[in-house]
Scaffold this motif. Structure first.
Motif, PDB file in Angstrom:
ATOM      1  N   UNK A  47       0.728  -1.315   0.051  1.00  0.00           N
ATOM      2  CA  UNK A  47      -0.047   0.235  -0.002  1.00  0.00           C
ATOM      3  C   UNK A  47       0.761   1.065  -0.097  1.00  0.00           C
ATOM      4  N   UNK A  48       0.347   2.245  -0.727  1.00  0.00           N
ATOM      5  CA  UNK A  48       1.092   3.676  -0.693  1.00  0.00           C
ATOM      6  C   UNK A  48       0.166   4.627   0.084  1.00  0.00           C
ATOM      7  N   UNK A  49       0.539   5.442   1.049  1.00  0.00           N
ATOM      8  CA  UNK A  49      -0.086   6.449   1.813  1.00  0.00           C
ATOM      9  C   UNK A  49       0.662   7.602   1.893  1.00  0.00           C
ATOM     10  N   UNK A  50      -0.042   8.773   2.344  1.00  0.00           N
ATOM     11  CA  UNK A  50       0.416  10.209   2.555  1.00  0.00           C
ATOM     12  C   UNK A  50       1.756  10.108   3.594  1.00  0.00           C
ATOM     13  N   UNK A  51       1.652   9.341   4.582  1.00  0.00           N
ATOM     14  CA  UNK A  51       2.277   9.227   5.489  1.00  0.00           C
ATOM     15  C   UNK A  51       2.319   7.914   6.551  1.00  0.00           C
ATOM     16  N   UNK A  52       3.091   7.568   7.501  1.00  0.00           N
ATOM     17  CA  UNK A  52       3.107   6.524   8.307  1.00  0.00           C
ATOM     18  C   UNK A  52       1.772   6.587   9.029  1.00  0.00           C
ATOM     19  N   UNK A  53       1.492   7.851   9.430  1.00  0.00           N
ATOM     20  CA  UNK A  53       0.275   8.097  10.270  1.00  0.00           C
ATOM     21  C   UNK A  53      -0.876   7.826   9.436  1.00  0.00           C
ATOM     22  N   UNK A  54      -0.913   8.317   8.165  1.00  0.00           N
ATOM     23  CA  UNK A  54      -2.118   8.099   7.207  1.00  0.00           C
ATOM     24  C   UNK A  54      -2.276   6.700   7.135  1.00  0.00           C
ATOM     25  N   UNK A  55      -1.240   5.823   6.980  1.00  0.00           N
ATOM     26  CA  UNK A  55      -1.495   4.284   6.885  1.00  0.00           C
ATOM     27  C   UNK A  55      -2.111   3.625   8.060  1.00  0.00           C
ATOM     28  N   UNK A  56      -1.682   4.176   9.356  1.00  0.00           N
ATOM     29  CA  UNK A  56      -1.948   3.781  10.600  1.00  0.00           C
ATOM     30  C   UNK A  56      -3.584   4.262  10.750  1.00  0.00           C
ATOM     31  N   UNK A  57      -3.963   5.255  10.377  1.00  0.00           N
ATOM     32  CA  UNK A  57      -5.397   5.674  10.226  1.00  0.00           C
ATOM     33  C   UNK A  57      -6.099   4.870   9.312  1.00  0.00           C
ATOM     34  N   UNK A  58      -5.716   4.680   8.136  1.00  0.00           N
ATOM     35  CA  UNK A  58      -6.573   3.814   7.220  1.00  0.00           C
ATOM     36  C   UNK A  58      -6.459   2.447   7.722  1.00  0.00           C
ATOM     37  N   UNK A  59      -5.566   1.687   8.282  1.00  0.00           N
ATOM     38  CA  UNK A  59      -5.733   0.278   8.830  1.00  0.00           C
ATOM     39  C   UNK A  59      -6.186   0.356  10.187  1.00  0.00           C
ATOM     40  N   UNK A  60      -6.210   1.190  10.814  1.00  0.00           N
ATOM     41  CA  UNK A  60      -7.155   1.038  12.186  1.00  0.00           C
ATOM     42  C   UNK A  60      -8.568   1.042  11.872  1.00  0.00           C
ATOM     43  N   UNK A  61      -9.164   1.212  10.719  1.00  0.00           N
ATOM     44  CA  UNK A  61     -10.375   1.052  10.589  1.00  0.00           C
ATOM     45  C   UNK A  61     -10.734  -0.334  10.465  1.00  0.00           C
ATOM     46  N   UNK A  62      -9.911  -1.332  10.347  1.00  0.00           N
ATOM     47  CA  UNK A  62      -9.916  -2.846  10.241  1.00  0.00           C
ATOM     48  C   UNK A  62      -9.385  -3.379  11.686  1.00  0.00           C
TER      49      UNK A  62
END
Length: 116
Positions: A47-62
């Motif tokens: 996956x490609x995200x805007x930042x590490x924090x954006x990746x954490x926010x995205x995957x925290x929904x799962x």
């Protein structure tokens, strides 16, 4: 270009790695790439995200996850102290926190060298 390794770990057990990641800073641009292998399906995901924090926010929904930064981090020039900056200007490179040449054999931790 500077890279910073991290893992996304589950909030309830930080020994469970959900995904591995690399946050990349290029000038004013910041992106993060993650790698995950689903333990149930065996499916590989990048996956490609805007930042590490954006990746954490995205995957925290799962699965609720948080960022765990790798300790062998070498900071970008924008985030280093004045003392470190003077070392950079005199030596031409960032000081290595473990004090070793990355291209020599040693028992000390070595940085990950990426070639493109």
């Amino acid at each position: 270009m500077y890279g910073r390794l991290f893992t996304l770990v589950t909030i309830d057990d930080d020994s469970k790695v959900f995904a591995w990641g690399l946050e990349i800073e290029t000038g004013d641009d910041l992106e993060a790439i993650i790698y995950r292998k689903d333990p149930d399906t065996g499916r590989t995901l990048f996956g490609v995200h805007d930042s590490a924090q954006a990746a954490a926010d995205r995957w925290s929904s799962i699965v609720p996850v948080e960022i765990s930064w790798e300790e062998s981090y070498v900071p970008s020039p924008a985030s280093i102290s004045a003392t470190e900056a003077s070392e950079v200007s005199s030596s031409g490179s960032l000081p290595r926190p473990w004090g070793t040449d990355p291209f020599t054999t040693s028992d000390s931790p070595q940085p990950c060298v990426m070639t493109m």
